[in-house]
Design a protein around this motif. Structure first.
Motif, PDB file in Angstrom:
ATOM      1  N   ARG A  58     -40.119  56.743 -17.289  1.00 54.62           N
ATOM      2  CA  ARG A  58     -40.019  57.416 -15.985  1.00 54.62           C
ATOM      3  C   ARG A  58     -39.781  58.912 -16.162  1.00 54.62           C
ATOM      4  O   ARG A  58     -40.335  59.730 -15.433  1.00 54.62           O
ATOM      5  CB  ARG A  58     -38.900  56.808 -15.155  1.00 54.62           C
ATOM      6  N   GLY A  59     -38.939  59.264 -17.118  1.00 51.61           N
ATOM      7  CA  GLY A  59     -38.669  60.673 -17.374  1.00 51.61           C
ATOM      8  C   GLY A  59     -39.897  61.424 -17.858  1.00 51.61           C
ATOM      9  O   GLY A  59     -40.144  62.560 -17.466  1.00 51.61           O
ATOM     10  N   ILE A  60     -40.697  60.768 -18.699  1.00 49.83           N
ATOM     11  CA  ILE A  60     -41.925  61.379 -19.201  1.00 49.83           C
ATOM     12  C   ILE A  60     -42.900  61.601 -18.047  1.00 49.83           C
ATOM     13  O   ILE A  60     -43.487  62.675 -17.914  1.00 49.83           O
ATOM     14  CB  ILE A  60     -42.545  60.510 -20.311  1.00 49.83           C
ATOM     15  N   VAL A  61     -43.073  60.586 -17.196  1.00 50.54           N
ATOM     16  CA  VAL A  61     -43.973  60.695 -16.046  1.00 50.54           C
ATOM     17  C   VAL A  61     -43.534  61.831 -15.130  1.00 50.54           C
ATOM     18  O   VAL A  61     -44.360  62.594 -14.627  1.00 50.54           O
ATOM     19  CB  VAL A  61     -44.044  59.355 -15.278  1.00 50.54           C
ATOM     20  N   ARG A  62     -42.225  61.966 -14.901  1.00 54.15           N
ATOM     21  CA  ARG A  62     -41.695  63.028 -14.031  1.00 54.15           C
ATOM     22  C   ARG A  62     -41.708  64.396 -14.693  1.00 54.15           C
ATOM     23  O   ARG A  62     -41.465  65.406 -14.040  1.00 54.15           O
ATOM     24  CB  ARG A  62     -40.263  62.682 -13.617  1.00 54.15           C
ATOM     25  N   GLY A  63     -41.960  64.443 -15.993  1.00 52.24           N
ATOM     26  CA  GLY A  63     -42.009  65.720 -16.692  1.00 52.24           C
ATOM     27  C   GLY A  63     -40.658  66.272 -17.098  1.00 52.24           C
ATOM     28  O   GLY A  63     -40.532  67.454 -17.384  1.00 52.24           O
ATOM     29  N   VAL A  64     -39.624  65.409 -17.132  1.00 50.73           N
ATOM     30  CA  VAL A  64     -38.293  65.888 -17.511  1.00 50.73           C
ATOM     31  C   VAL A  64     -37.889  65.417 -18.907  1.00 50.73           C
ATOM     32  O   VAL A  64     -36.842  65.812 -19.417  1.00 50.73           O
ATOM     33  CB  VAL A  64     -37.208  65.483 -16.485  1.00 50.73           C
ATOM     34  N   VAL A  65     -38.714  64.583 -19.529  1.00 51.82           N
ATOM     35  CA  VAL A  65     -38.489  64.148 -20.901  1.00 51.82           C
ATOM     36  C   VAL A  65     -39.782  64.381 -21.669  1.00 51.82           C
ATOM     37  O   VAL A  65     -40.863  64.076 -21.173  1.00 51.82           O
ATOM     38  CB  VAL A  65     -38.106  62.647 -20.963  1.00 51.82           C
ATOM     39  N   THR A  66     -39.677  64.954 -22.874  1.00 59.26           N
ATOM     40  CA  THR A  66     -40.845  65.127 -23.722  1.00 59.26           C
ATOM     41  C   THR A  66     -40.670  64.296 -24.986  1.00 59.26           C
ATOM     42  O   THR A  66     -39.561  64.001 -25.405  1.00 59.26           O
ATOM     43  CB  THR A  66     -41.077  66.602 -24.117  1.00 59.26           C
ATOM     44  N   VAL A  67     -41.805  63.955 -25.587  1.00 63.50           N
ATOM     45  CA  VAL A  67     -41.806  63.170 -26.817  1.00 63.50           C
ATOM     46  C   VAL A  67     -42.260  64.067 -27.955  1.00 63.50           C
ATOM     47  O   VAL A  67     -43.217  64.823 -27.815  1.00 63.50           O
ATOM     48  CB  VAL A  67     -42.765  61.966 -26.714  1.00 63.50           C
ATOM     49  N   GLY A  68     -41.563  63.988 -29.059  1.00 64.77           N
ATOM     50  CA  GLY A  68     -41.937  64.729 -30.254  1.00 64.77           C
ATOM     51  C   GLY A  68     -41.810  63.824 -31.464  1.00 64.77           C
ATOM     52  O   GLY A  68     -41.666  62.608 -31.332  1.00 64.77           O
ATOM     53  N   ARG A  69     -41.854  64.410 -32.633  1.00 68.02           N
ATOM     54  CA  ARG A  69     -41.674  63.660 -33.872  1.00 68.02           C
ATOM     55  C   ARG A  69     -40.510  64.272 -34.634  1.00 68.02           C
ATOM     56  O   ARG A  69     -40.390  65.486 -34.730  1.00 68.02           O
ATOM     57  CB  ARG A  69     -42.936  63.711 -34.735  1.00 68.02           C
ATOM     58  N   GLY A  70     -39.657  63.427 -35.156  1.00 67.22           N
ATOM     59  CA  GLY A  70     -38.519  63.878 -35.943  1.00 67.22           C
ATOM     60  C   GLY A  70     -38.417  63.060 -37.207  1.00 67.22           C
ATOM     61  O   GLY A  70     -39.019  62.000 -37.333  1.00 67.22           O
ATOM     62  N   LEU A  71     -37.653  63.558 -38.162  1.00 73.99           N
ATOM     63  CA  LEU A  71     -37.472  62.856 -39.426  1.00 73.99           C
ATOM     64  C   LEU A  71     -36.187  62.045 -39.405  1.00 73.99           C
ATOM     65  O   LEU A  71     -35.129  62.552 -39.019  1.00 73.99           O
ATOM     66  CB  LEU A  71     -37.430  63.854 -40.584  1.00 73.99           C
ATOM     67  N   ARG A  72     -36.282  60.793 -39.796  1.00 72.62           N
ATOM     68  CA  ARG A  72     -35.128  59.911 -39.907  1.00 72.62           C
ATOM     69  C   ARG A  72     -35.254  59.114 -41.199  1.00 72.62           C
ATOM     70  O   ARG A  72     -36.358  58.783 -41.630  1.00 72.62           O
ATOM     71  CB  ARG A  72     -35.040  58.925 -38.734  1.00 72.62           C
ATOM     72  N   THR A  73     -34.135  58.793 -41.796  1.00 71.37           N
ATOM     73  CA  THR A  73     -34.125  57.971 -42.998  1.00 71.37           C
ATOM     74  C   THR A  73     -33.897  56.524 -42.590  1.00 71.37           C
ATOM     75  O   THR A  73     -32.946  56.221 -41.865  1.00 71.37           O
ATOM     76  CB  THR A  73     -33.013  58.434 -43.965  1.00 71.37           C
ATOM     77  N   ASN A  74     -34.772  55.642 -43.048  1.00 74.17           N
ATOM     78  CA  ASN A  74     -34.663  54.231 -42.659  1.00 74.17           C
ATOM     79  C   ASN A  74     -33.637  53.504 -43.526  1.00 74.17           C
ATOM     80  O   ASN A  74     -32.975  54.107 -44.377  1.00 74.17           O
ATOM     81  CB  ASN A  74     -36.033  53.549 -42.661  1.00 74.17           C
ATOM     82  N   LEU A  75     -33.505  52.206 -43.314  1.00 76.98           N
ATOM     83  CA  LEU A  75     -32.488  51.413 -44.007  1.00 76.98           C
ATOM     84  C   LEU A  75     -32.649  51.370 -45.521  1.00 76.98           C
ATOM     85  O   LEU A  75     -31.684  51.158 -46.245  1.00 76.98           O
ATOM     86  CB  LEU A  75     -32.468  49.983 -43.459  1.00 76.98           C
ATOM     87  N   VAL A  76     -33.853  51.558 -46.029  1.00 75.64           N
ATOM     88  CA  VAL A  76     -34.071  51.516 -47.480  1.00 75.64           C
ATOM     89  C   VAL A  76     -34.112  52.907 -48.096  1.00 75.64           C
ATOM     90  O   VAL A  76     -34.455  53.071 -49.261  1.00 75.64           O
ATOM     91  CB  VAL A  76     -35.349  50.716 -47.837  1.00 75.64           C
ATOM     92  N   GLY A  77     -33.766  53.927 -47.298  1.00 76.70           N
ATOM     93  CA  GLY A  77     -33.658  55.285 -47.829  1.00 76.70           C
ATOM     94  C   GLY A  77     -34.918  56.120 -47.792  1.00 76.70           C
ATOM     95  O   GLY A  77     -34.963  57.199 -48.383  1.00 76.70           O
ATOM     96  N   VAL A  78     -35.943  55.662 -47.105  1.00 75.25           N
ATOM     97  CA  VAL A  78     -37.199  56.404 -47.007  1.00 75.25           C
ATOM     98  C   VAL A  78     -37.180  57.243 -45.736  1.00 75.25           C
ATOM     99  O   VAL A  78     -36.902  56.746 -44.646  1.00 75.25           O
ATOM    100  CB  VAL A  78     -38.410  55.438 -46.983  1.00 75.25           C
ATOM    101  N   THR A  79     -37.485  58.537 -45.877  1.00 71.40           N
ATOM    102  CA  THR A  79     -37.540  59.425 -44.720  1.00 71.40           C
ATOM    103  C   THR A  79     -38.917  59.312 -44.079  1.00 71.40           C
ATOM    104  O   THR A  79     -39.936  59.416 -44.753  1.00 71.40           O
ATOM    105  CB  THR A  79     -37.261  60.885 -45.135  1.00 71.40           C
ATOM    106  N   GLN A  80     -38.918  59.073 -42.761  1.00 75.67           N
ATOM    107  CA  GLN A  80     -40.168  58.893 -42.027  1.00 75.67           C
ATOM    108  C   GLN A  80     -40.149  59.704 -40.740  1.00 75.67           C
ATOM    109  O   GLN A  80     -39.086  59.997 -40.200  1.00 75.67           O
ATOM    110  CB  GLN A  80     -40.347  57.420 -41.648  1.00 75.67           C
TER     111      GLN A  80
END
Length: 96
Positions: A58-80
């Motif tokens: 709903r926030g994306i449709v209304r233009g108040v939330v944007t989607v991007g890409r960020g780096l996170r390390t998963n449970l096995v230690g791989v950054t994605q």
């Protein structure tokens, strides 16, 4: 004011859009920062997966939330690269 219904712990929970937008703002999901994942929003708010995804859409449709890409390390230690969400505070205040 529009309402969003979400599935809670066995009963229906109703939250107003201005309430969840205020919560995203409180969490610091702002433009210019990397943002937060849907899982991080769930952890910080205690909301379920369906509720968070529905409100983010709903926030994306209304233009108040944007989607991007960020780096996170998963449970096995791989950054994605993962989807992260940012809250556009100025637009949200006008939309309220």
């Amino acid at each position: 004011m529009a309402r969003a219904a979400a599935v809670g712990s066995g009963s229906e929970v109703v939250i107003r859009e201005d309430e969840w937008l205020a919560e995203l703002e409180r969490l610091g999901v702002t433009e210019g920062e990397e943002g937060v994942t849907s899982g991080e929003i769930q952890e910080r708010t205690g909301w379920g997966t369906k509720k968070v995804i529905k409100l983010l859409k709903r926030g994306i449709v209304r233009g108040v939330v944007t989607v991007g890409r960020g780096l996170r390390t998963n449970l096995v230690g791989v950054t994605q690269k993962v989807p992260v969400y940012r809250f556009l505070a100025a637009k949200a205040k006008k939309a309220r």
